[in-house]
Design an enzyme around this catalytic site. Structure first.
Site, PDB file in Angstrom:
ATOM      1  N   ASN A 216     -15.044  77.516 -79.738  1.00  9.01           N
ATOM      2  CA  ASN A 216     -16.126  78.510 -79.688  1.00  9.01           C
ATOM      3  C   ASN A 216     -16.468  78.996 -78.277  1.00  9.01           C
ATOM      4  OD1 ASN A 216     -17.424  76.040 -79.076  1.00  9.01           O
ATOM      5  ND2 ASN A 216     -19.391  76.873 -79.721  1.00  9.01           N
TER       6      ASN A 216
ATOM      7  N   GLY B 123     -16.906  69.122 -79.458  1.00  6.28           N
ATOM      8  CA  GLY B 123     -16.485  69.549 -80.799  1.00  6.28           C
ATOM      9  C   GLY B 123     -17.455  69.013 -81.836  1.00  6.28           C
ATOM     10  N   SER B 124     -16.944  68.796 -83.036  1.00  3.08           N
ATOM     11  CA  SER B 124     -17.825  68.388 -84.136  1.00  3.08           C
ATOM     12  C   SER B 124     -18.186  66.901 -84.024  1.00  3.08           C
ATOM     13  CB  SER B 124     -17.126  68.665 -85.467  1.00  3.08           C
ATOM     14  OG  SER B 124     -15.914  67.953 -85.501  1.00  3.08           O
TER      15      SER B 124
ATOM     16  N   GLN C  52     -13.911  78.583 -91.577  1.00  5.61           N
ATOM     17  CA  GLN C  52     -15.298  78.631 -91.097  1.00  5.61           C
ATOM     18  C   GLN C  52     -16.126  79.568 -91.986  1.00  5.61           C
ATOM     19  OE1 GLN C  52     -16.364  76.606 -88.666  1.00  5.61           O
ATOM     20  NE2 GLN C  52     -18.416  77.333 -89.149  1.00  5.61           N
TER      21      GLN C  52
ATOM     22  N   GLU D 209     -25.174  71.128 -89.792  1.00 10.08           N
ATOM     23  CA  GLU D 209     -24.719  72.246 -88.961  1.00 10.08           C
ATOM     24  C   GLU D 209     -23.876  73.207 -89.800  1.00 10.08           C
ATOM     25  OE1 GLU D 209     -21.719  71.588 -85.840  1.00 10.08           O
ATOM     26  OE2 GLU D 209     -23.062  72.650 -84.482  1.00 10.08           O
TER      27      GLU D 209
ATOM     28  N   GLU E  21     -19.658  65.693 -76.501  1.00 10.87           N
ATOM     29  CA  GLU E  21     -20.740  66.624 -76.830  1.00 10.87           C
ATOM     30  C   GLU E  21     -20.418  67.235 -78.186  1.00 10.87           C
ATOM     31  OE1 GLU E  21     -23.661  67.163 -75.595  1.00 10.87           O
ATOM     32  OE2 GLU E  21     -23.329  65.691 -74.015  1.00 10.87           O
TER      33      GLU E  21
ATOM     34  N   CYS F 295     -22.874  76.339 -79.788  1.00 10.54           N
ATOM     35  CA  CYS F 295     -23.495  75.022 -79.969  1.00 10.54           C
ATOM     36  C   CYS F 295     -24.997  75.124 -79.717  1.00 10.54           C
ATOM     37  CB  CYS F 295     -22.872  74.013 -79.021  1.00 10.54           C
ATOM     38  SG  CYS F 295     -22.779  74.603 -77.344  1.00 10.54           S
TER      39      CYS F 295
ATOM     40  N   LYS G 297      -6.228  69.604 -73.810  1.00  8.45           N
ATOM     41  CA  LYS G 297      -5.815  70.126 -75.117  1.00  8.45           C
ATOM     42  C   LYS G 297      -6.839  71.145 -75.591  1.00  8.45           C
ATOM     43  CE  LYS G 297      -6.438  69.346 -79.442  1.00  8.45           C
ATOM     44  NZ  LYS G 297      -6.223  70.729 -79.921  1.00  8.45           N
TER      45      LYS G 297
ATOM     46  N   GLY H  38     -15.908  63.717 -82.791  1.00 12.18           N
ATOM     47  CA  GLY H  38     -16.370  63.177 -81.505  1.00 12.18           C
ATOM     48  C   GLY H  38     -16.691  61.690 -81.594  1.00 12.18           C
TER      49      GLY H  38
HETATM   50  P1  NAP Z   1     -13.539  70.104 -83.868  1.00 15.51           P
HETATM   51  O1  NAP Z   1     -12.893  70.456 -85.150  1.00 15.51           O
HETATM   52  O2  NAP Z   1     -14.214  68.787 -83.758  1.00 15.51           O
HETATM   53  O3  NAP Z   1     -12.386  70.239 -82.757  1.00 15.51           O
HETATM   54  C1  NAP Z   1     -12.658  70.089 -81.377  1.00 15.51           C
HETATM   55  C2  NAP Z   1     -11.366  69.737 -80.649  1.00 15.51           C
HETATM   56  O4  NAP Z   1     -10.954  68.435 -81.062  1.00 15.51           O
HETATM   57  C3  NAP Z   1     -10.200  70.664 -80.973  1.00 15.51           C
HETATM   58  O5  NAP Z   1      -9.404  70.817 -79.821  1.00 15.51           O
HETATM   59  C4  NAP Z   1      -9.466  69.907 -82.047  1.00 15.51           C
HETATM   60  O6  NAP Z   1      -8.098  70.249 -82.127  1.00 15.51           O
HETATM   61  C5  NAP Z   1      -9.619  68.487 -81.547  1.00 15.51           C
HETATM   62  N1  NAP Z   1      -9.443  67.453 -82.581  1.00 15.51           N
HETATM   63  C6  NAP Z   1      -9.560  67.580 -83.915  1.00 15.51           C
HETATM   64  N2  NAP Z   1      -9.301  66.399 -84.515  1.00 15.51           N
HETATM   65  C7  NAP Z   1      -9.023  65.504 -83.518  1.00 15.51           C
HETATM   66  C8  NAP Z   1      -8.677  64.135 -83.500  1.00 15.51           C
HETATM   67  N3  NAP Z   1      -8.571  63.416 -84.627  1.00 15.51           N
HETATM   68  N4  NAP Z   1      -8.457  63.541 -82.306  1.00 15.51           N
HETATM   69  C9  NAP Z   1      -8.549  64.235 -81.162  1.00 15.51           C
HETATM   70  N5  NAP Z   1      -8.879  65.556 -81.117  1.00 15.51           N
HETATM   71  C10 NAP Z   1      -9.128  66.176 -82.282  1.00 15.51           C
HETATM   72  O7  NAP Z   1     -14.621  71.207 -83.434  1.00 15.51           O
HETATM   73  P2  NAP Z   1     -14.475  72.781 -83.462  1.00 15.51           P
HETATM   74  O8  NAP Z   1     -14.516  73.259 -84.874  1.00 15.51           O
HETATM   75  O9  NAP Z   1     -13.326  73.182 -82.607  1.00 15.51           O
HETATM   76  O10 NAP Z   1     -15.792  73.247 -82.691  1.00 15.51           O
HETATM   77  C11 NAP Z   1     -17.031  73.451 -83.314  1.00 15.51           C
HETATM   78  C12 NAP Z   1     -17.927  72.266 -83.068  1.00 15.51           C
HETATM   79  O11 NAP Z   1     -18.100  72.067 -81.668  1.00 15.51           O
HETATM   80  C13 NAP Z   1     -19.332  72.450 -83.609  1.00 15.51           C
HETATM   81  O12 NAP Z   1     -19.735  71.268 -84.233  1.00 15.51           O
HETATM   82  C14 NAP Z   1     -20.177  72.700 -82.363  1.00 15.51           C
HETATM   83  O13 NAP Z   1     -21.536  72.335 -82.477  1.00 15.51           O
HETATM   84  C15 NAP Z   1     -19.472  71.839 -81.374  1.00 15.51           C
HETATM   85  N6  NAP Z   1     -19.787  72.231 -80.012  1.00 15.51           N
HETATM   86  C16 NAP Z   1     -20.634  71.432 -79.295  1.00 15.51           C
HETATM   87  C17 NAP Z   1     -20.987  71.774 -77.998  1.00 15.51           C
HETATM   88  C18 NAP Z   1     -21.911  70.896 -77.198  1.00 15.51           C
HETATM   89  O14 NAP Z   1     -21.942  71.031 -75.971  1.00 15.51           O
HETATM   90  N7  NAP Z   1     -22.651  70.011 -77.819  1.00 15.51           N
HETATM   91  C19 NAP Z   1     -20.454  72.931 -77.424  1.00 15.51           C
HETATM   92  C20 NAP Z   1     -19.592  73.727 -78.192  1.00 15.51           C
HETATM   93  C21 NAP Z   1     -19.255  73.361 -79.480  1.00 15.51           C
HETATM   94  P3  NAP Z   1      -7.483  71.260 -83.203  1.00 15.51           P
HETATM   95  O15 NAP Z   1      -8.616  72.051 -83.772  1.00 15.51           O
HETATM   96  O16 NAP Z   1      -6.544  72.075 -82.426  1.00 15.51           O
HETATM   97  O17 NAP Z   1      -6.796  70.390 -84.200  1.00 15.51           O
END
Ligand code: NAP
Length: 492
Positions: free
Chosen positions: A151, A227-228, A330, A384, A249, A283, A174, A232
């Site tokens: 995002n 990420g999620s 999404q 969320e 985060e 986020c 990555k 995380g």
């Molecule tokens: P996500 O599905 O958790 O993915 C985040 C990253 O982690 C991607 O690069 C993903 O790779 C990787 N990933 C997925 N499974 C993994 C695993 N088992 N081991 C290691 N890495 C793995 O999150 P998203 O859908 O990209 O992002 C949206 C989320 O990010 C929302 O929940 C949002 O609130 C959160 N966010 C939080 C903040 C903050 O600062 N708190 C800021 C921005 C976003 P692939 O997708 O390439 O497989």
């Protein structure tokens, strides 16, 4: 068609992986932006080994010199800002104006981190012993694994990579599979800035394969993830199991409290920007409004007027107010939560469906949606959604507003609209979020301020500001005795 490449040991190389995916424009799925080759675990491990090798000379490079290279990368990003922002919009779907804003944030952070190369200070600490000097040094930790979401494809990688490198660590990065094009352009900026080969490496591929290989590799000493929450927390456990540092985060459910004494125009403009900017995929997006009964109808009337006037479509068009969800999955999540909201008895005021205009015919679009009379136990209040869906909770009192705002497993950001000083300071004291705003949207942050969440939003130290350097450095305590005499008495 462009095939995205890994960046390992200073070279752009095509992965040998067998699985290929299209990078698709979410505003028009007929537009294929490029092709991703999903890298293998072996390629991820090779990148870690290259970074481990490069650590020896990078850590010996003086911090001001490391900072100067990162500051130069910031200048190159500034020169290429429009080009990168256009690519970002095409693969992620946020408005071009929002992508430019994100690029500026990335540039600010790289500038700030670069300058910190001249301030990577320890401190001199007075000792009890005469003719003895005590001081601390900040040293790099080793190879940092950086895993980022889709995002904020420019700002989030930079707010991790820049301080990690200035502190003297080397990096394996990555990006999310949905946004490889922006990531590749960022790598080009570091190459042009003169970053030595192997210091920064990028591997494109799935989280399960590349991400986990990074986290589990013995040479990786730091993990920074955004990420999620589910992913995380899993990464945090893996890192803790190896006894290495991690910073995760994660998700948010950010509230805005609107008090009965608020400037309603200000509150409406802040909530509008917070809830529907970037299609609600920030986020820091506003997903809950907690409002006192007396002003709820007037507030909603003004907010609805703005939402009704929104233009939805191609995010590269200057007269568009909101772009698409990032992908089909999404969009499905958002539409599913809208059904959950309706089924649990929230009152759908506007939206809840997909636009039918020609401009939206080939993209993952959803109309901006507002639910009124949401109750704190409802799923749309607690989970969320990550889309343009706003929940409005009506409350009697200021105390109830704080209680509802804190009724969440998340704690990233928040805001209050009030003119009352007592309420303002009580709110700042009692709200359970890592960032908070008064009379402004839940959004944004400046490079020199810490960023991160409480509760299930954030584990590990904060990002950004100077605090981030606590994560990316080890502290060494040094004692120098210049008495030239044997120590009398106890050593303890
Ligand atoms: P996500 O599905 O958790 O993915 C985040 C990253 O982690 C991607 O690069 C993903 O790779 C990787 N990933 C997925 N499974 C993994 C695993 N088992 N081991 C290691 N890495 C793995 O999150 P998203 O859908 O990209 O992002 C949206 C989320 O990010 C929302 O929940 C949002 O609130 C959160 N966010 C939080 C903040 C903050 O600062 N708190 C800021 C921005 C976003 P692939 O997708 O390439 O497989």
């Amino acid at each position: 068609m462009q095939v995205y490449q890994n960046f390992i040991g200073g070279e752009f190389v095509t992965s040998q992986g067998k699985r290929r995916l299209h990078n698709v424009n979410p505003a028009d799925t007929r537009d294929i932006v490029g092709e991703i080759v999903q890298s293998t675990a072996a390629e991820a491990a090779q990148a870690v080994e290259v970074a481990a090798q490069a650590f020896k000379s990078w850590r010996a490079t003086p911090a001001p010199k490391r900072g100067a290279i990162i500051a130069k990368a910031a200048q190159i990003m500034a020169r290429r800002k429009e080009e990168i922002a256009r690519t970002l919009t095409r693969e992620e779907g946020k408005l071009y104006s929002e992508a430019l804003g994100e690029m500026q944030r990335a540039i600010n952070i790289a500038e700030f981190a670069g300058a910190h190369g001249r301030r990577l200070n320890g401190e001199v600490i007075p000792l009890e012993l005469a003719n003895n000097v005590g001081y601390t040094m900040k040293e790099p930790v080793g190879v940092a694994a950086i895993i980022t979401p889709w995002n904020f494809p420019a700002a989030i990688p930079i707010w991790k990579i820049a301080p990690a490198l200035v502190a003297g660590n080397t990096v394996v990065f990555k990006p999310a599979s949905l946004v490889p094009a922006t990531a590749q352009l960022l790598m080009e900026c570091f190459v042009e800035a003169g970053l030595p080969a192997g210091v920064l490496n990028m591997v494109i591929g799935s989280g399960g394969e590349v991400g986990n290989t990074f986290v589990d590799h013995p040479a990786v000493r730091l993990v920074s993830f955004t990420g999620s929450t589910d992913i995380g927390l899993g990464i945090y456990q893996r890192a803790a199991g190896r006894g290495i540092r991690a910073q995760c985060e994660m998700g948010g459910k950010n509230p805005v409290i609107v008090c009965d004494d608020a400037d309603l125009d200000l509150a409406v403009s802040g909530v509008y920007a917070g809830a529907f900017g970037s299609t609600g995929q920030r986020c820091t997006a506003t997903s809950r409004v907690i409002i006192q009964h007396g002003v709820a109808d007037a507030f909603l009337e003004r907010l609805m007027a703005q939402v009704q006037a929104m233009r939805i479509g191609n995010p590269l068009d200057a007269d568009i107010d909101m772009g698409p969800s990032v992908d089909a999955s999404q969009l499905k999540t958002v539409l599913n939560y809208i059904e959950i909201g309706k089924n649990q008895g929230a009152e759908l005021l506007i939206g809840g469906d997909q636009p039918t205009s020609e401009a939206c015919a080939h993209g993952h679009f959803v109309n901006p949606t507002i639910f009124d009379k949401v109750q704190p136990h409802m799923r749309i209040h607690n989970e969320e959604i990550f889309g343009p869906v706003l929940s409005v909770v009506r409350v009697e009192s200021f105390d109830e507003a704080i209680e509802v705002a804190n009724h969440s497993e998340f704690g990233l950001t928040s805001s209050i609209y009030t003119r009352d000083l007592t309420r303002t300071f009580r709110y700042i004291q009692e709200i359970e979020t890592g960032i908070t705003h008064v009379n402004s949207p839940t959004l944004g942050g400046e490079a020199q301020m810490p960023f991160g969440g409480m509760k299930n939003t954030g584990v590990g130290p904060r990002e950004q500001g100077t605090e981030v350097f606590d994560f990316y450095t080890e502290t060494k305590a040094v004692y120098i005795d210049f008495t030239g005499a044997k120590r009398e008495g106890k050593l303890y």
